[in-house]
Motif scaffolding. Structure first.
Motif, PDB file in Angstrom:
ATOM      1  N   ILE A 162       0.847  -1.197   0.000  1.00  0.00           N
ATOM      2  CA  ILE A 162       0.000   0.000   0.000  1.00  0.00           C
ATOM      3  C   ILE A 162       0.882   1.245   0.000  1.00  0.00           C
ATOM      4  N   ASN A 165       5.142   5.236   6.562  1.00  0.00           N
ATOM      5  CA  ASN A 165       4.901   3.838   6.922  1.00  0.00           C
ATOM      6  C   ASN A 165       3.400   3.534   6.886  1.00  0.00           C
ATOM      7  N   VAL A 166       3.070   2.306   6.517  1.00  0.00           N
ATOM      8  CA  VAL A 166       1.665   1.870   6.531  1.00  0.00           C
ATOM      9  C   VAL A 166       1.583   0.514   7.217  1.00  0.00           C
ATOM     10  N   GLU A 167       0.689   0.415   8.188  1.00  0.00           N
ATOM     11  CA  GLU A 167       0.438  -0.857   8.860  1.00  0.00           C
ATOM     12  C   GLU A 167      -1.019  -1.223   8.625  1.00  0.00           C
ATOM     13  N   VAL A 168      -1.278  -2.489   8.373  1.00  0.00           N
ATOM     14  CA  VAL A 168      -2.658  -2.923   8.164  1.00  0.00           C
ATOM     15  C   VAL A 168      -3.113  -3.754   9.365  1.00  0.00           C
TER      16      VAL A 168
END
Lengths: 83, 83
Positions: free
Chosen positions: A24, A38-41
């Motif tokens: 993403i 940063n991207v965390e799901v």
């Protein structure tokens, strides 16, 4: 007997790679969002549940997580009573 | 320039069937959790992002949702600034 709405939030443990988050982030960069660091799901399960009291419900929720919802090797989870 | 952690919570709109939630409810019943009335599944994206100010970041996040993260036909989303 009480009714509660409980949110179980499941994320990856520290140090476990999050390929979906990385992808993403990459896609956002391609869309010119260069300010994303940063991207965390995470996944949430919002469960409506009844039980004797809050303690019993909390125990049931922990048991559900262990038996079905999470993989203890890679996942961390938090439980929040909504109402 | 500020850095923020933003949580985007994506769920299905009212009236849209949540097959994953229904299946989890069924599985919980099979595991003898008969006190579960309803299960909803949501996804969260925790994004670390920088920007001029909170307003600009909020605009960027809305744009990310529209362009990549959500399908406006079936999804609703909420944005929460974590820190």
């Amino acid at each position: 007997m009480i009714y509660l709405k409980v949110e179980i939030k499941v994320g990856l443990k520290e140090g476990i790679t999050d390929p979906e988050g990385l992808n993403i982030k990459k896609s956002l960069k391609l869309l010119s969002f260069d300010n994303v660091e940063n991207v965390e799901v995470k996944r949430s399960y919002v469960i409506e549940i009844s039980g004797k009291d809050e303690k019993k419900i909390r125990e049931d929720v922990d048991m559900m997580c262990k038996k079905l919802l999470i993989n203890p090797v890679i996942h961390d989870y938090e439980v929040e009573m909504i109402k």
